[in-house]
Scaffold this motif. Structure first.
Motif, PDB file in Angstrom:
ATOM      1  N   GLY A 173       0.804  -1.219   0.000  1.00 22.96           N
ATOM      2  CA  GLY A 173       0.000   0.000   0.000  1.00 22.96           C
ATOM      3  C   GLY A 173       0.837   1.268   0.000  1.00 22.96           C
ATOM      4  O   GLY A 173       2.080   1.229   0.033  1.00 22.96           O
ATOM      5  N   ASP A 174       0.152   2.404  -0.036  1.00 22.57           N
ATOM      6  CA  ASP A 174       0.820   3.708  -0.152  1.00 22.57           C
ATOM      7  C   ASP A 174       1.739   4.017   1.039  1.00 22.57           C
ATOM      8  O   ASP A 174       2.748   4.717   0.890  1.00 22.57           O
ATOM      9  CB  ASP A 174      -0.233   4.819  -0.281  1.00 22.57           C
ATOM     10  CG  ASP A 174      -0.995   4.743  -1.598  1.00 22.57           C
ATOM     11  OD1 ASP A 174      -0.452   4.150  -2.562  1.00 22.57           O
ATOM     12  OD2 ASP A 174      -2.135   5.257  -1.669  1.00 22.57           O
ATOM     13  N   ALA A 175       1.399   3.536   2.241  1.00 22.89           N
ATOM     14  CA  ALA A 175       2.194   3.840   3.432  1.00 22.89           C
ATOM     15  C   ALA A 175       3.370   2.885   3.618  1.00 22.89           C
ATOM     16  O   ALA A 175       4.120   3.009   4.596  1.00 22.89           O
ATOM     17  CB  ALA A 175       1.312   3.810   4.674  1.00 22.89           C
ATOM     18  N   PHE A 176       3.565   1.967   2.692  1.00 20.08           N
ATOM     19  CA  PHE A 176       4.659   0.990   2.820  1.00 20.08           C
ATOM     20  C   PHE A 176       6.027   1.667   2.685  1.00 20.08           C
ATOM     21  O   PHE A 176       6.248   2.483   1.797  1.00 20.08           O
ATOM     22  CB  PHE A 176       4.507  -0.087   1.742  1.00 20.08           C
ATOM     23  CG  PHE A 176       5.606  -1.105   1.749  1.00 20.08           C
ATOM     24  CD1 PHE A 176       5.551  -2.201   2.583  1.00 20.08           C
ATOM     25  CD2 PHE A 176       6.718  -0.957   0.908  1.00 20.08           C
ATOM     26  CE1 PHE A 176       6.577  -3.147   2.579  1.00 20.08           C
ATOM     27  CE2 PHE A 176       7.744  -1.895   0.897  1.00 20.08           C
ATOM     28  CZ  PHE A 176       7.664  -2.990   1.748  1.00 20.08           C
ATOM     29  N   LYS A 177       6.920   1.290   3.576  1.00 11.76           N
ATOM     30  CA  LYS A 177       8.302   1.770   3.488  1.00 11.76           C
ATOM     31  C   LYS A 177       9.266   0.598   3.341  1.00 11.76           C
ATOM     32  O   LYS A 177      10.154   0.616   2.501  1.00 11.76           O
ATOM     33  CB  LYS A 177       8.654   2.597   4.726  1.00 11.76           C
ATOM     34  CG  LYS A 177       7.908   3.920   4.806  1.00 11.76           C
ATOM     35  CD  LYS A 177       8.348   4.714   6.024  1.00 11.76           C
ATOM     36  CE  LYS A 177       7.605   6.049   6.090  1.00 11.76           C
ATOM     37  NZ  LYS A 177       8.006   6.845   7.289  1.00 11.76           N
TER      38      LYS A 177
END
Length: 205
Positions: A173-177
């Motif tokens: 997802g977008d918040a994945f680091k």
């Protein structure tokens, strides 16, 4: 005895007082009471020395209880699937390129089998705002999904009742680091395999 009274017949009237039978009755009642009290006291002493007093104490205060423990076999480690038995599809739902391959390579180093690597399906593409989604069949909810979750603990777990097989999806997802650090993931896996604690003793009242 004077001229006024004449005694006739061969029986003479008794001139002494009649006996008091009341005293005898009172003495008998008192004796019976004394004997009854003595017998009751004897029974109480017998109860004390034979354990009868324990029942009275338990009924009154309820503080004396017998500890009981459940007998069971020695603790056994939980059956946790090993990463090498789990196949994962790594799918990228973000606009950042290269995330799927990078993540798949790292999972492979940690022992997981890798399936498909690429972009997420339209159901998830650009729709995952969090860290990611871990998706699998219903049977994976308490088996393989928790193992994959140790690598990305902030991800959301989902199951699909219509899904067949055992393969899991890791949708980025977008918040994945990045994935969880390997020492932390290994520690989480070890915690999952830890045996259940032995049951504690309980008091039986």
């Amino acid at each position: 005895m004077g001229g006024k009274y004449r005694i006739t017949g061969n029986k003479y009237p008794r001139m002494r007082r009649p006996r008091r039978h009341g005293r005898l009755v009172a003495f008998g009642v008192t004796s019976a009471v004394v004997l009854g009290v003595g017998g009751w006291g004897t029974l109480q002493l017998i109860d004390v020395f034979t354990g009868g007093g324990r029942k009275a104490s338990a009924a009154g205060g309820g503080t004396e209880c017998e500890p009981t423990t459940r007998t069971s076999a020695a603790p056994v480690a939980r059956a946790v699937p090993e990463p090498r038995t789990i196949t994962v599809n790594v799918l990228n739902a973000t606009t950042r390129s290269g995330l799927a391959k990078k993540t798949a390579d790292e999972l492979k180093k940690r022992g997981f089998k890798i399936g498909d690597v690429g972009n997420a399906t339209k159901d998830y593409d650009k729709k995952v705002k969090g860290t990611g989604v871990l998706l699998g069949p219903s049977a994976a909810l308490d088996t393989t999904l928790p193992v994959l979750d140790t690598q990305l603990p902030a991800a959301e777990r989902r199951t699909d009742a219509t899904r067949k097989g055992t393969v899991l999806d890791l949708v980025i997802g977008d918040a994945f680091k990045d994935l969880a650090k390997k020492p932390d993931a290994d520690r989480a896996l070890a915690e999952m395999a830890r045996p259940e604690p032995a049951p504690k003793s309980k008091k039986k009242c």
